[in-house]
Design a protein around this motif. Structure first.
Motif, PDB file in Angstrom:
ATOM      1  N   LEU A  84      40.457  -1.246  60.784  1.00 60.89           N
ATOM      2  CA  LEU A  84      41.352  -1.827  59.605  1.00 60.89           C
ATOM      3  C   LEU A  84      40.284  -2.493  58.470  1.00 60.89           C
ATOM      4  N   ASP A  85      39.139  -2.729  59.006  1.00 55.77           N
ATOM      5  CA  ASP A  85      38.164  -3.387  58.184  1.00 55.77           C
ATOM      6  C   ASP A  85      37.299  -2.492  57.636  1.00 55.77           C
ATOM      7  N   SER A  86      37.808  -1.688  56.687  1.00 57.22           N
ATOM      8  CA  SER A  86      36.795  -0.532  56.107  1.00 57.22           C
ATOM      9  C   SER A  86      37.140  -0.225  54.679  1.00 57.22           C
ATOM     10  N   ASP A  87      36.341   0.540  54.032  1.00 56.99           N
ATOM     11  CA  ASP A  87      36.618   0.670  52.730  1.00 56.99           C
ATOM     12  C   ASP A  87      37.530   1.630  52.459  1.00 56.99           C
ATOM     13  N   VAL A  88      38.444   2.216  53.194  1.00 56.03           N
ATOM     14  CA  VAL A  88      39.613   2.914  52.884  1.00 56.03           C
ATOM     15  C   VAL A  88      40.658   2.416  52.195  1.00 56.03           C
ATOM     16  N   ASP A  89      41.094   2.869  51.039  1.00 52.92           N
ATOM     17  CA  ASP A  89      42.074   2.156  50.120  1.00 52.92           C
ATOM     18  C   ASP A  89      43.182   2.757  50.171  1.00 52.92           C
ATOM     19  N   ARG A  90      43.546   4.067  50.696  1.00 54.06           N
ATOM     20  CA  ARG A  90      44.723   4.885  50.709  1.00 54.06           C
ATOM     21  C   ARG A  90      45.310   4.822  52.047  1.00 54.06           C
ATOM     22  N   VAL A  91      46.605   4.423  52.039  1.00 52.62           N
ATOM     23  CA  VAL A  91      47.316   4.301  53.571  1.00 52.62           C
ATOM     24  C   VAL A  91      47.309   5.742  54.438  1.00 52.62           C
ATOM     25  N   LYS A  92      47.522   6.671  53.775  1.00 52.16           N
ATOM     26  CA  LYS A  92      47.445   7.788  54.673  1.00 52.16           C
ATOM     27  C   LYS A  92      46.116   8.144  55.271  1.00 52.16           C
ATOM     28  N   LEU A  93      45.123   7.882  54.410  1.00 46.99           N
ATOM     29  CA  LEU A  93      43.699   8.056  55.153  1.00 46.99           C
ATOM     30  C   LEU A  93      43.496   6.964  56.268  1.00 46.99           C
ATOM     31  N   LEU A  94      43.935   5.512  55.969  1.00 46.52           N
ATOM     32  CA  LEU A  94      43.927   4.564  56.921  1.00 46.52           C
ATOM     33  C   LEU A  94      44.518   4.932  58.186  1.00 46.52           C
ATOM     34  N   GLY A  95      45.769   5.651  57.941  1.00 47.57           N
ATOM     35  CA  GLY A  95      46.465   6.004  59.278  1.00 47.57           C
ATOM     36  C   GLY A  95      45.795   6.805  60.136  1.00 47.57           C
ATOM     37  N   ARG A  96      45.429   8.062  59.466  1.00 45.66           N
ATOM     38  CA  ARG A  96      44.572   9.053  60.087  1.00 45.66           C
ATOM     39  C   ARG A  96      43.261   8.456  60.709  1.00 45.66           C
ATOM     40  N   ARG A  97      42.628   7.636  60.032  1.00 43.61           N
ATOM     41  CA  ARG A  97      41.316   6.975  60.583  1.00 43.61           C
ATOM     42  C   ARG A  97      41.738   6.281  62.042  1.00 43.61           C
ATOM     43  N   ILE A  98      42.796   5.381  61.982  1.00 40.09           N
ATOM     44  CA  ILE A  98      43.281   4.899  63.330  1.00 40.09           C
ATOM     45  C   ILE A  98      43.358   5.897  64.452  1.00 40.09           C
ATOM     46  N   LEU A  99      44.375   6.939  64.015  1.00 35.80           N
ATOM     47  CA  LEU A  99      44.503   7.977  64.940  1.00 35.80           C
ATOM     48  C   LEU A  99      43.042   8.451  65.631  1.00 35.80           C
ATOM     49  N   ASP A 100      42.261   8.993  64.681  1.00 32.59           N
ATOM     50  CA  ASP A 100      41.101   9.629  64.995  1.00 32.59           C
ATOM     51  C   ASP A 100      40.241   8.578  65.938  1.00 32.59           C
ATOM     52  N   ASP A 101      40.234   7.466  65.621  1.00 33.54           N
ATOM     53  CA  ASP A 101      39.412   6.510  66.530  1.00 33.54           C
ATOM     54  C   ASP A 101      39.937   6.443  67.804  1.00 33.54           C
ATOM     55  N   VAL A 102      41.211   6.371  67.968  1.00 33.27           N
ATOM     56  CA  VAL A 102      42.141   6.275  69.170  1.00 33.27           C
ATOM     57  C   VAL A 102      41.826   7.508  70.131  1.00 33.27           C
ATOM     58  N   LYS A 103      41.899   8.536  69.513  1.00 32.04           N
ATOM     59  CA  LYS A 103      41.502   9.802  70.064  1.00 32.04           C
ATOM     60  C   LYS A 103      39.954   9.842  70.667  1.00 32.04           C
ATOM     61  N   ARG A 104      38.915   9.358  69.978  1.00 31.58           N
ATOM     62  CA  ARG A 104      37.857   9.449  70.430  1.00 31.58           C
ATOM     63  C   ARG A 104      37.486   8.404  71.465  1.00 31.58           C
ATOM     64  N   PHE A 105      38.129   7.461  71.595  1.00 32.62           N
ATOM     65  CA  PHE A 105      38.016   6.425  72.527  1.00 32.62           C
ATOM     66  C   PHE A 105      38.516   6.914  73.958  1.00 32.62           C
ATOM     67  N   VAL A 106      39.701   7.461  73.767  1.00 37.13           N
ATOM     68  CA  VAL A 106      40.629   7.738  74.931  1.00 37.13           C
ATOM     69  C   VAL A 106      39.629   8.907  75.501  1.00 37.13           C
ATOM     70  N   GLY A 107      39.337   9.900  74.807  1.00 41.61           N
ATOM     71  CA  GLY A 107      38.449  11.061  75.419  1.00 41.61           C
ATOM     72  C   GLY A 107      39.648  11.996  76.080  1.00 41.61           C
ATOM     73  N   PRO A 108      38.907  12.727  77.164  1.00 42.83           N
ATOM     74  CA  PRO A 108      39.912  13.508  77.858  1.00 42.83           C
ATOM     75  C   PRO A 108      40.987  12.804  78.707  1.00 42.83           C
ATOM     76  N   ARG A 109      40.961  11.727  78.745  1.00 44.12           N
ATOM     77  CA  ARG A 109      42.146  11.186  79.605  1.00 44.12           C
ATOM     78  C   ARG A 109      43.423  11.346  78.880  1.00 44.12           C
ATOM     79  N   PRO A 110      44.375  11.807  79.944  1.00 41.94           N
ATOM     80  CA  PRO A 110      45.801  12.072  79.526  1.00 41.94           C
ATOM     81  C   PRO A 110      46.587  10.663  78.658  1.00 41.94           C
ATOM     82  N   GLN A 111      47.307  10.880  77.905  1.00 42.63           N
ATOM     83  CA  GLN A 111      48.021   9.818  77.221  1.00 42.63           C
ATOM     84  C   GLN A 111      48.896   9.143  78.245  1.00 42.63           C
TER      85      GLN A 111
END
Length: 563
Positions: free
Chosen positions: A522-549
């Motif tokens: 959240l501490d980033s330069d993104v200023d639109r809500v949709k881009l911010l939400g997508r960035r959160i999800l992409d980062d969670v996905k990268r962190f989790v990797g192949p592990r099932p939800q």
């Protein structure tokens, strides 16, 4: 006054008046109608007279109660001439002239009594007169078949063909007994008993009598069946009626069985699925050791057919369950908003993904009077079907309470009382409610034990709304007073609501995603809500990797557009 009339049993024709409100039938001497049979439970069934209407219910008996040939699983209404089956006993129900005739409930049929019932034999064991044994194990081979008559080989071939294409046991097992009667001409009776895979209960699946006039209810000795399944040995008894190996089993003595062969059905894992038994009443036509060997060969083939049929049935049930869950998944999706709100100067982003097909996370947008909008994010305790059902109730009750109460805090209190009164044991709901007034650019937040929302005052300024985390979840204490936390929204400000499926997402090293990492995104330069939400999800996905939800994930972001 209504009566029960004995149809089959030791005293056919005897009548029993139903002259009190409750009549208990069973083996215990204190029962109102005492049934002298080893297969009857101590308190087996009960007939009730409720305001002139008669009902029957099973008292959790061992062998069950039948009404017109169908199992009594709940209290069922009795009609004139109904047939009641209790093990090897049967009764007909008749209304007296002063009783009111009633119509059978929808779907109730008048079928024949059961073909077989399993009797408990608990007499002491003594010496054995077993003539021959034959051990069966997984993949038994080398069976010596020295019975060569053409008719027997033809019947054995027929059995192999029928079992080889068997998918429905209800169709193939009676044919198997027909073929066995062609092989064993001395057999007077035959039956197949299988153990239910889910309950472990022994159930007769097919029964055959040589003579039609002998086709009475067959009493099967649980002692014999259990012994053969435990030892996994096919047995031949020359004179079963005097064979103390079976403790003088009541079913054997009563029917004067003089010779019997019984073989276990053993699957590929070496587990006994059930038995095939044939017996004869004629002491001159006893079974021989080669008969036992032949039955053992048939049992090996039958066991594989039974196993395949049970696996096929489980696969069909699993497929049906998956279809039902897929439909339920779509129904649950229908509780969620189809589209995001369209409000000038504001952007919205939402994401929802259950860990399985059904989940307990929830979000919603609810329009309120005065142009206000309620944004809701909630997390039901637990997962799966039970949580999804509670989520459905939450969706309906939330909308009703918000429409019924003038203030958001009052609506949250009413919603809490609804869930407290539901008495769902340890179930509770955490919820955060944000009410946006776009005309005044103000926000009211009410938190019921949920994770604090994250307020983003433009890039590099992110803080939890800590004042909103003091209240208890819904369904814990009906006397909780929920308070509002008010804050203004300036251009570029946004609010992030989420469930713990985001912060507790886990990678292959068993590490949690965590709140600090979310704050970093959240501490980033993104200023639109949709881009911010997508960035959160992409980062969670990268962190989790192949592990099932492992948990349901829900995210809702909204904010005022920066001019």
């Amino acid at each position: 006054m209504a009566i029960l009339q004995a149809v089959q049993g030791p005293e056919p024709g005897r009548t029993f008046p139903l002259d009190v409100a409750s009549i208990i039938l069973g083996r215990h001497p204190n029962c109102d109608i005492v049934l002298e049979s080893g297969s009857v439970s101590r308190q087996h069934a009960r007939v009730l007279n409720i305001e002139g209407v008669y009902w029957i219910e099973d008292l959790h008996s061992r062998n069950g109660t039948l009404l017109n040939g169908r199992p009594v699983t709940t209290r069922q209404m009795l009609c004139d001439n109904d047939q009641i089956g209790i093990c090897d006993l049967s009764f007909s129900f008749h209304l007296g002239p002063e009783d009111v005739s009633v119509t059978p409930p929808a779907g109730q049929r008048r079928d024949t009594p059961p073909a077989a019932t399993i009797v408990d034999d608990d007499r002491p064991h003594g010496a054995s007169t077993i003539m021959s044994k034959f051990a069966l194990s997984t993949g038994a081979t080398g069976l010596r078949l020295e019975v060569n008559p053409e008719a027997k080989l033809k019947a054995l071939l027929e059995i192999s063909q029928n079992l080889g294409k068997a998918l429905a046991l209800a169709d193939v097992l009676p044919k198997l007994l027909d073929s066995l009667f062609a092989i064993f001409l001395q057999a007077d009776r035959a039956f197949i008993v299988l153990r239910e895979p889910t309950t472990g209960r022994l159930v007769p699946k097919a029964v055959k009598h040589r003579r039609a006039d002998d086709a009475q209810t067959l009493r099967i000795s649980r002692t014999v069946v259990s012994n053969v399944m435990t030892t996994k040995e096919a047995i031949l008894s020359a004179d079963a009626a005097s064979d103390f190996r079976f403790g003088m089993a009541e079913s054997i003595v009563d029917f004067q069985i003089h010779s019997m062969i019984c073989a276990p059905l053993v699957n590929r894992e070496g587990e006994a699925l059930g038995v095939i038994q044939l017996d004869t009443l004629d002491p001159r036509n006893r079974f021989q050791p080669d008969d036992l060997e032949m039955l053992a060969a048939v049992a090996c083939q039958a066991a594989f057919a039974v196993e395949n049929a049970q696996l096929h049935e489980m696969a069909m049930q699993d497929q049906a369950l998956r279809r039902e869950l897929a439909v339920a998944h779509e129904v649950q999706r229908g509780f969620l908003p189809a589209t995001a709100p369209r409000i000038p100067e504001y952007d919205f982003f939402e994401f929802y993904e259950p860990a399985s097909q059904l989940g307990g996370d929830y979000y919603d947008y609810v329009e309120l009077p005065g142009g206000r909008l309620a944004i809701v994010v909630a997390d039901v305790s637990g997962k799966g079907i039970s949580a999804s059902l509670l989520m459905a109730k939450l969706s309906a009750e939330t909308r009703y309470c918000l429409a019924s109460e003038p203030e958001p805090a009052q609506a949250m209190g009413r919603l809490n009382r609804v869930f407290c009164e539901s008495a769902w044991e340890d179930r509770f709901v955490t919820m955060v409610l944000a009410v946006l007034d776009p005309r005044r650019h103000g926000l009211a937040i009410i938190n019921a034990g949920h994770l604090p929302p994250l307020l983003r005052r433009g890039p590099h300024v992110v803080e939890p709304v800590a004042q909103s985390e003091a209240n208890l979840p819904l369904g814990v204490d009906r006397n909780v007073d929920y308070a509002e936390y008010l804050l203004p929204l300036s251009p570029g400000d946004s609010l992030v609501l989420y469930t713990d499926g985001i912060t507790e997402a886990m990678n292959t090293k068993d590490e949690l995603y965590g709140l600090p990492r979310l704050l970093t995104v959240l501490d980033s330069d993104v200023d639109r809500v949709k881009l911010l939400g997508r960035r959160i999800l992409d980062d969670v996905k990268r962190f989790v990797g192949p592990r099932p939800q492992s948990d349901d994930m829900c995210l809702s972001c909204f904010g005022r557009v920066k001019v």
